[in-house]
Design a protein around this motif. Structure first.
Motif, PDB file in Angstrom:
ATOM      1  N   LEU A  11       0.848  -1.190   0.000  1.00  0.00           N
ATOM      2  CA  LEU A  11       0.000   0.000   0.000  1.00  0.00           C
ATOM      3  C   LEU A  11       0.881   1.237   0.000  1.00  0.00           C
ATOM      4  O   LEU A  11       1.874   1.297   0.737  1.00  0.00           O
ATOM      5  CB  LEU A  11      -0.893   0.010   1.235  1.00  0.00           C
ATOM      6  CG  LEU A  11      -1.826  -1.186   1.446  1.00  0.00           C
ATOM      7  CD1 LEU A  11      -2.524  -1.066   2.793  1.00  0.00           C
ATOM      8  CD2 LEU A  11      -2.844  -1.283   0.329  1.00  0.00           C
ATOM      9  N   VAL A  12       0.485   2.219  -0.788  1.00  0.00           N
ATOM     10  CA  VAL A  12       1.261   3.447  -0.848  1.00  0.00           C
ATOM     11  C   VAL A  12       0.335   4.603  -1.211  1.00  0.00           C
ATOM     12  O   VAL A  12      -0.680   4.392  -1.892  1.00  0.00           O
ATOM     13  CB  VAL A  12       2.418   3.318  -1.871  1.00  0.00           C
ATOM     14  CG1 VAL A  12       1.868   3.146  -3.270  1.00  0.00           C
ATOM     15  CG2 VAL A  12       3.376   4.497  -1.787  1.00  0.00           C
ATOM     16  N   GLN A  13       0.655   5.772  -0.744  1.00  0.00           N
ATOM     17  CA  GLN A  13      -0.136   6.950  -1.086  1.00  0.00           C
ATOM     18  C   GLN A  13       0.278   7.497  -2.447  1.00  0.00           C
ATOM     19  O   GLN A  13       1.397   7.241  -2.913  1.00  0.00           O
ATOM     20  CB  GLN A  13       0.042   8.020  -0.010  1.00  0.00           C
ATOM     21  CG  GLN A  13      -0.571   7.638   1.324  1.00  0.00           C
ATOM     22  CD  GLN A  13      -0.508   8.774   2.319  1.00  0.00           C
ATOM     23  OE1 GLN A  13       0.412   9.579   2.297  1.00  0.00           O
ATOM     24  NE2 GLN A  13      -1.487   8.835   3.205  1.00  0.00           N
ATOM     25  N   PRO A  14      -0.617   8.230  -3.102  1.00  0.00           N
ATOM     26  CA  PRO A  14      -0.248   8.854  -4.384  1.00  0.00           C
ATOM     27  C   PRO A  14       1.023   9.677  -4.247  1.00  0.00           C
ATOM     28  O   PRO A  14       1.207  10.390  -3.258  1.00  0.00           O
ATOM     29  CB  PRO A  14      -1.461   9.731  -4.703  1.00  0.00           C
ATOM     30  CG  PRO A  14      -2.601   9.046  -4.024  1.00  0.00           C
ATOM     31  CD  PRO A  14      -2.019   8.482  -2.751  1.00  0.00           C
ATOM     32  N   GLY A  15       1.884   9.552  -5.253  1.00  0.00           N
ATOM     33  CA  GLY A  15       3.160  10.231  -5.224  1.00  0.00           C
ATOM     34  C   GLY A  15       4.272   9.420  -4.599  1.00  0.00           C
ATOM     35  O   GLY A  15       5.450   9.801  -4.690  1.00  0.00           O
ATOM     36  N   GLY A  16       3.898   8.307  -3.986  1.00  0.00           N
ATOM     37  CA  GLY A  16       4.883   7.470  -3.336  1.00  0.00           C
ATOM     38  C   GLY A  16       5.598   6.536  -4.300  1.00  0.00           C
ATOM     39  O   GLY A  16       5.371   6.570  -5.515  1.00  0.00           O
ATOM     40  N   SER A  17       6.443   5.688  -3.742  1.00  0.00           N
ATOM     41  CA  SER A  17       7.257   4.776  -4.540  1.00  0.00           C
ATOM     42  C   SER A  17       7.209   3.365  -3.968  1.00  0.00           C
ATOM     43  O   SER A  17       7.017   3.173  -2.762  1.00  0.00           O
ATOM     44  CB  SER A  17       8.715   5.246  -4.556  1.00  0.00           C
ATOM     45  OG  SER A  17       8.849   6.513  -5.156  1.00  0.00           O
ATOM     46  N   LEU A  18       7.382   2.424  -4.856  1.00  0.00           N
ATOM     47  CA  LEU A  18       7.538   1.016  -4.486  1.00  0.00           C
ATOM     48  C   LEU A  18       8.539   0.386  -5.446  1.00  0.00           C
ATOM     49  O   LEU A  18       8.664   0.828  -6.597  1.00  0.00           O
ATOM     50  CB  LEU A  18       6.217   0.254  -4.580  1.00  0.00           C
ATOM     51  CG  LEU A  18       5.183   0.425  -3.469  1.00  0.00           C
ATOM     52  CD1 LEU A  18       3.901  -0.318  -3.847  1.00  0.00           C
ATOM     53  CD2 LEU A  18       5.716  -0.074  -2.141  1.00  0.00           C
ATOM     54  N   ARG A  19       9.195  -0.656  -4.967  1.00  0.00           N
ATOM     55  CA  ARG A  19      10.106  -1.408  -5.826  1.00  0.00           C
ATOM     56  C   ARG A  19       9.705  -2.868  -5.801  1.00  0.00           C
ATOM     57  O   ARG A  19       9.702  -3.502  -4.739  1.00  0.00           O
ATOM     58  CB  ARG A  19      11.540  -1.273  -5.340  1.00  0.00           C
ATOM     59  CG  ARG A  19      12.582  -1.885  -6.276  1.00  0.00           C
ATOM     60  CD  ARG A  19      13.907  -2.000  -5.587  1.00  0.00           C
ATOM     61  NE  ARG A  19      15.003  -2.251  -6.501  1.00  0.00           N
ATOM     62  CZ  ARG A  19      16.140  -2.837  -6.152  1.00  0.00           C
ATOM     63  NH1 ARG A  19      16.330  -3.217  -4.901  1.00  0.00           N
ATOM     64  NH2 ARG A  19      17.106  -3.017  -7.040  1.00  0.00           N
ATOM     65  N   LYS A  64       5.863   5.658 -18.599  1.00  0.00           N
ATOM     66  CA  LYS A  64       7.130   6.253 -19.024  1.00  0.00           C
ATOM     67  C   LYS A  64       7.474   7.460 -18.169  1.00  0.00           C
ATOM     68  O   LYS A  64       6.622   8.304 -17.906  1.00  0.00           O
ATOM     69  CB  LYS A  64       7.042   6.664 -20.493  1.00  0.00           C
ATOM     70  CG  LYS A  64       7.228   5.529 -21.468  1.00  0.00           C
ATOM     71  CD  LYS A  64       7.160   6.028 -22.906  1.00  0.00           C
ATOM     72  CE  LYS A  64       7.324   4.878 -23.881  1.00  0.00           C
ATOM     73  NZ  LYS A  64       7.183   5.328 -25.287  1.00  0.00           N
ATOM     74  N   GLY A  65       8.714   7.509 -17.748  1.00  0.00           N
ATOM     75  CA  GLY A  65       9.171   8.605 -16.916  1.00  0.00           C
ATOM     76  C   GLY A  65       8.915   8.413 -15.436  1.00  0.00           C
ATOM     77  O   GLY A  65       9.425   9.170 -14.607  1.00  0.00           O
ATOM     78  N   GLN A  81      11.126  -0.376 -10.460  1.00  0.00           N
ATOM     79  CA  GLN A  81      11.074   0.765  -9.566  1.00  0.00           C
ATOM     80  C   GLN A  81       9.934   1.669 -10.011  1.00  0.00           C
ATOM     81  O   GLN A  81       9.920   2.137 -11.152  1.00  0.00           O
ATOM     82  CB  GLN A  81      12.392   1.542  -9.595  1.00  0.00           C
ATOM     83  CG  GLN A  81      12.406   2.784  -8.748  1.00  0.00           C
ATOM     84  CD  GLN A  81      12.319   2.481  -7.266  1.00  0.00           C
ATOM     85  OE1 GLN A  81      12.983   1.579  -6.769  1.00  0.00           O
ATOM     86  NE2 GLN A  81      11.481   3.225  -6.555  1.00  0.00           N
ATOM     87  N   MET A  82       8.981   1.880  -9.127  1.00  0.00           N
ATOM     88  CA  MET A  82       7.786   2.654  -9.459  1.00  0.00           C
ATOM     89  C   MET A  82       7.765   3.919  -8.618  1.00  0.00           C
ATOM     90  O   MET A  82       7.689   3.845  -7.383  1.00  0.00           O
ATOM     91  CB  MET A  82       6.530   1.828  -9.195  1.00  0.00           C
ATOM     92  CG  MET A  82       6.530   0.484  -9.924  1.00  0.00           C
ATOM     93  SD  MET A  82       4.999  -0.431  -9.713  1.00  0.00           S
ATOM     94  CE  MET A  82       5.068  -0.775  -7.973  1.00  0.00           C
ATOM     95  N   ASN A  83       7.870   5.039  -9.277  1.00  0.00           N
ATOM     96  CA  ASN A  83       7.863   6.341  -8.611  1.00  0.00           C
ATOM     97  C   ASN A  83       6.630   7.133  -9.020  1.00  0.00           C
ATOM     98  O   ASN A  83       5.995   6.837 -10.026  1.00  0.00           O
ATOM     99  CB  ASN A  83       9.125   7.132  -8.962  1.00  0.00           C
ATOM    100  CG  ASN A  83      10.399   6.453  -8.507  1.00  0.00           C
ATOM    101  OD1 ASN A  83      10.417   5.773  -7.484  1.00  0.00           O
ATOM    102  ND2 ASN A  83      11.465   6.628  -9.262  1.00  0.00           N
ATOM    103  N   THR A  84       6.346   8.143  -8.240  1.00  0.00           N
ATOM    104  CA  THR A  84       5.201   9.025  -8.517  1.00  0.00           C
ATOM    105  C   THR A  84       3.951   8.203  -8.809  1.00  0.00           C
ATOM    106  O   THR A  84       3.258   8.379  -9.816  1.00  0.00           O
ATOM    107  CB  THR A  84       5.502   9.966  -9.693  1.00  0.00           C
ATOM    108  OG1 THR A  84       6.842  10.447  -9.610  1.00  0.00           O
ATOM    109  CG2 THR A  84       4.560  11.157  -9.693  1.00  0.00           C
TER     110      THR A  84
END
Length: 119
Positions: A11-19, A64-65, A81-84
């Protein structure tokens, strides 16, 4: 045979990151391309990203990005790696080895890991 085991969802909030990680075992010498797919509730499965054994990558336009796929050939592991992160990234993410000459035409899937982006 190739076995794929994913980890790293959550679980993560919008704008967060997970790998996310996907460890391959078995006949790993047969693997050329590895990739990540996702399936959101009520939607079709979507290809997220792929990477070849030489590091060539492709991405869905929607990520992308923001997402980066990478690979450690020595450890037979692929990462995402998932950002934003956005709520629309919520899905079950699956690691994939597509059919190829090396896999004798077989395709392999992991069990999936849930990613939930919520406010």
């Amino acid at each position: 045979q190739v076995q794929l085991v994913e980890s790293g969802g959550g679980l993560v909030q919008p704008g967060g990151s997970l790998r996310l990680s996907c460890a391959a075992s078995g006949n790993t010498f047969s693997i050329s391309v590895m990739g990540w797919y996702r399936r959101a509730p009520g939607k079709q499965r979507e290809l997220v990203a792929t990477i070849t054994s030489t590091g060539r990558t492709t991405y869905a336009d929607s990520v992308k990005g923001r997402f980066t796929i990478s690979r450690d050939n020595a450890r037979n592991t692929v990462y995402l790696q998932m950002n934003t992160l956005k709520p629309e990234d919520t899905a079950v993410y699956y690691c994939n080895v597509p059919p190829s000459l090396g896999t004798r035409g077989y395709e392999f899937w992991g069990q999936g890991t849930q990613v939930t982006v919520f406010s």
